[in-house]
Design a protein around this motif. Structure first.
Motif, mmCIF file in Angstrom:
data_model
loop_
_atom_site.group_PDB
_atom_site.id
_atom_site.type_symbol
_atom_site.label_atom_id
_atom_site.label_comp_id
_atom_site.label_asym_id
_atom_site.label_seq_id
_atom_site.Cartn_x
_atom_site.Cartn_y
_atom_site.Cartn_z
ATOM 1 N N UNK A 82 -1.125 3.566 85.349
ATOM 2 C CA UNK A 82 -0.226 3.218 86.901
ATOM 3 C C UNK A 82 -0.909 2.989 88.189
ATOM 4 N N UNK A 83 -0.269 2.637 89.349
ATOM 5 C CA UNK A 83 -0.534 3.177 90.335
ATOM 6 C C UNK A 83 0.493 3.887 90.946
ATOM 7 N N UNK A 84 0.497 3.721 92.506
ATOM 8 C CA UNK A 84 1.896 3.515 93.116
ATOM 9 C C UNK A 84 2.638 2.188 93.382
ATOM 10 N N UNK A 85 1.726 1.404 92.903
ATOM 11 C CA UNK A 85 2.198 0.126 93.512
ATOM 12 C C UNK A 85 3.266 0.083 92.313
ATOM 13 N N UNK A 86 2.822 -0.186 91.443
ATOM 14 C CA UNK A 86 3.628 -0.518 90.365
ATOM 15 C C UNK A 86 4.509 -0.237 90.105
ATOM 16 N N UNK A 87 5.358 1.729 90.878
ATOM 17 C CA UNK A 87 6.288 1.936 91.222
ATOM 18 C C UNK A 87 7.605 1.146 92.358
ATOM 19 N N UNK A 88 6.230 0.631 93.693
ATOM 20 C CA UNK A 88 6.526 0.159 94.530
ATOM 21 C C UNK A 88 5.962 -1.503 95.016
ATOM 22 N N UNK A 89 6.648 -2.242 94.115
ATOM 23 C CA UNK A 89 6.062 -3.463 94.037
ATOM 24 C C UNK A 89 6.192 -4.721 95.798
ATOM 25 N N UNK A 90 5.161 -5.000 96.749
ATOM 26 C CA UNK A 90 5.798 -5.177 97.682
ATOM 27 C C UNK A 90 6.887 -6.701 97.299
ATOM 28 N N UNK A 91 6.819 -7.464 95.996
ATOM 29 C CA UNK A 91 7.832 -8.172 96.225
ATOM 30 C C UNK A 91 9.254 -8.530 95.760
ATOM 31 N N UNK A 92 9.856 -6.558 95.302
ATOM 32 C CA UNK A 92 10.562 -6.209 95.382
ATOM 33 C C UNK A 92 10.894 -4.864 96.592
ATOM 34 N N UNK A 93 10.065 -5.451 98.109
ATOM 35 C CA UNK A 93 10.018 -4.967 98.654
ATOM 36 C C UNK A 93 9.866 -3.001 98.110
ATOM 37 N N UNK A 94 8.927 -3.051 97.924
ATOM 38 C CA UNK A 94 8.509 -1.425 97.501
ATOM 39 C C UNK A 94 9.150 -1.247 96.491
ATOM 40 N N UNK A 95 9.852 -1.622 95.504
ATOM 41 C CA UNK A 95 10.937 -1.136 94.405
ATOM 42 C C UNK A 95 10.129 -1.477 93.017
ATOM 43 N N UNK A 96 10.426 -1.149 91.909
ATOM 44 C CA UNK A 96 10.113 -1.339 90.432
ATOM 45 C C UNK A 96 11.325 -2.321 89.728
ATOM 46 N N UNK A 97 12.502 -2.706 90.517
ATOM 47 C CA UNK A 97 13.562 -3.734 89.619
ATOM 48 C C UNK A 97 14.004 -2.442 88.691
ATOM 49 N N UNK A 98 14.054 -1.447 88.558
ATOM 50 C CA UNK A 98 14.399 -0.755 87.088
ATOM 51 C C UNK A 98 15.237 0.524 87.835
ATOM 52 N N UNK A 99 16.278 0.755 86.617
ATOM 53 C CA UNK A 99 17.264 1.529 87.167
ATOM 54 C C UNK A 99 16.778 2.947 87.435
ATOM 55 N N UNK A 100 15.544 3.465 86.731
ATOM 56 C CA UNK A 100 14.374 4.073 86.969
ATOM 57 C C UNK A 100 13.489 4.400 86.545
ATOM 58 N N UNK A 101 12.440 4.730 87.360
ATOM 59 C CA UNK A 101 11.613 4.808 87.034
ATOM 60 C C UNK A 101 10.411 4.919 85.751
#
Ligand code: HEC
Ligand code: HEC
Length: 411
Positions: A82-101
């Motif tokens: 995992x990198x920072x970007x797996x929870x902060x994904x650019x295509x989702x404006x740097x979020x991960x689409x999950x309710x909680x990480x």
């Protein structure tokens, strides 16, 4: 005489009143941030204030570039998943689409991943933490966090630093940089020339912070309209804007200003604005209780009246950051409007049952309102006009390793 002129770096101050004497303190490094149209390396959106200068961590372009590699490198987690970007994904404006990480070791984070939109302007980091106030502290917290393990450095710091000191080709197999893994020793040496040992926990956090500080978003349809493009926003979005900034809905009181948040920090501010509000999501016991692990600001101040108080996050790029709220408990913008229209959320069954509208800590600005079906569509159109596709598609914020896909809307 001017000692620095020959380098072309520090011309400012050469002709100052003391004649540029050799005892004058060195001028501060020139900021890479500048107003729109200034030709600065990072031009701020027109009308945006300058970020507070980070005296302990001046941002240079080389540092930003290094930070980008670190942000996207899965070798930055102990188990290399995992990198920072797996929870902060650019295509989702740097979020991960999950309710909680979900952390690298599989543990659930109690909270929803926040967008990194304009984080350099935050006066506090995270949903309700008044102790972490800058990006360096935030990066350090993520590396070391044990509850849950995020990147898992705690107890493994030397292993992690050794990994950066001698990057192995095997660690980059399958990535876009398999043939040419990042040469961290060379990069760190350039970025931190004054450090005897340039690769440390502190320099890693500084580079990550520098990269995060360039995640600046201010080029949405709303912004274009503000700058004089009359047709940038749809008529529906313009009507929604009136609702948002009106006294019936009250949204702007907490989500106002250039960053659509009342909790911002920037150069020129005498007082940092730190604000936390209870927007009436829960009321487990009739006395305002929120669910376990999510008591909001109270966890830090230990004050009962801070139960359930959270920061009003920016609403920029909100279209891309579902699900919503600190625990991801609201799935859509439509349901967010239901929540505010009722003046608090009613949960009728289960362990979190209770009427948020009766929460004694509820902000006096959350009072409920009547909204027609058309007005609801207009408000959503307005919220969507805050999406900044240039930001979501910016190449210099994208994944050099090719793990995180670009948004399908990107050219
Ligand atoms: C396991 C998923 C996960 C990972 C990995 C992760 N984050 Fe986060 N990030 C979150 C969550 C969840 C929050 C909100 C935390 C809270 O409020 O307690 C957050 C919050 C933030 C914030 C605050 C945003 C704001 O508006 O206040 C920043 C900045 C940030 N993360 C940067 C990073 C950096 C840099 C890294 C890598 C070093 C990283 N994150 C790694 C999940 C993650
Ligand atoms: C009293 C201050 C306040 C007012 C008024 C307010 N909000 Fe909020 N808003 C908040 C807070 C605080 C949160 C985070 C709450 C949480 O997660 O527990 C939030 C969260 C949100 C979110 C989710 C953000 C995310 O990243 O998940 C949206 C969307 C939102 N508000 C929209 C609105 C709209 C639209 C209005 C007007 C109808 C409004 N808000 C009025 C304080 C406010």
């Amino acid at each position: 005489m001017c000692l620095y002129a020959a380098t072309g770096l520090l011309l400012v101050g050469c002709s100052s009143g003391n004649g540029g004497s050799a005892t004058a303190p060195p001028a501060p490094a020139k900021s890479i941030f500048g107003d729109c149209g200034s030709g600065a390396e990072i031009e701020l959106p027109c009308g945006f204030p300058a970020p507070k200068p980070q005296d302990n961590n001046p941002v240079t372009m080389a540092k930003v570039t290094l930070g980008r590699f670190l942000f996207y490198d899965r070798n930055l987690s102990f188990n290399q998943t995992q990198s920072c970007a797996d929870c902060h994904q650019q295509d989702k404006a740097f979020t991960d689409g999950l309710p909680v990480s979900v952390g690298s070791a599989g543990g659930l984070h109690p909270r929803n991943a926040m967008s990194m939109t304009n984080v350099v302007y935050n006066s506090t980091m995270n949903w309700a933490n008044n102790q972490i106030v800058n990006l360096e502290q935030q990066a350090l917290a993520v590396l070391l966090n044990e509850a849950p393990v995020e990147l898992g450095w705690s107890g493994h710091e030397l292993v992690m630093l050794d990994r950066l000191k001698s990057p192995s080709a095997a660690d980059y197999a399958g990535t876009a940089l398999a043939a040419a893994p990042p040469d961290y020793p060379a990069m760190f040496a350039v970025v931190f020339p004054d450090e005897a040992d340039p690769i440390t926990l502190m320099t890693v956090t500084k580079a990550l912070a520098a990269f995060g500080s360039t995640m600046i978003s201010g080029d949405s349809e709303f912004d274009k309209e503000q700058r004089g493009e009359p047709n940038a926003m749809s008529d529906a979005a313009k009507r929604g804007r009136e609702l948002f900034f009106g006294e019936r809905l009250e949204c702007f009181h907490c989500h106002g200003g250039f960053n659509f948040s009342d909790s911002v920090n920037h150069a020129g501010l005498k007082f940092t604005q730190q604000s936390f509000h209870n927007n009436a999501l829960y009321n487990l016991d009739g006395a305002g209780l929120y669910p376990p692990d999510n008591h909001g600001l109270r966890e830090f101040t230990l004050q009962a009246e801070d139960e359930g108080k959270f920061r009003a996050p920016t609403l920029r790029n909100i279209e891309l950051t579902a699900p919503y709220m600190h625990d991801g408990s609201i799935a859509t913008l439509d349901e967010v409007i239901d929540h505010y229209a009722r003046g608090g959320r009613l949960i009728t069954t289960g362990p979190y049952a209770g009427d948020g509208a009766l929460n004694p800590n509820r902000s006096s600005l959350i009072n409920g309102f009547v909204i027609t079906a058309n007005e609801r569509l207009d408000l959503i159109a307005f919220l969507k006009s805050l999406t900044d596709w240039k930001f979501v598609c910016r190449d210099d914020l994208s994944d050099p390793f090719g793990n995180i896909p670009k948004n399908v809307m990107c050219p």
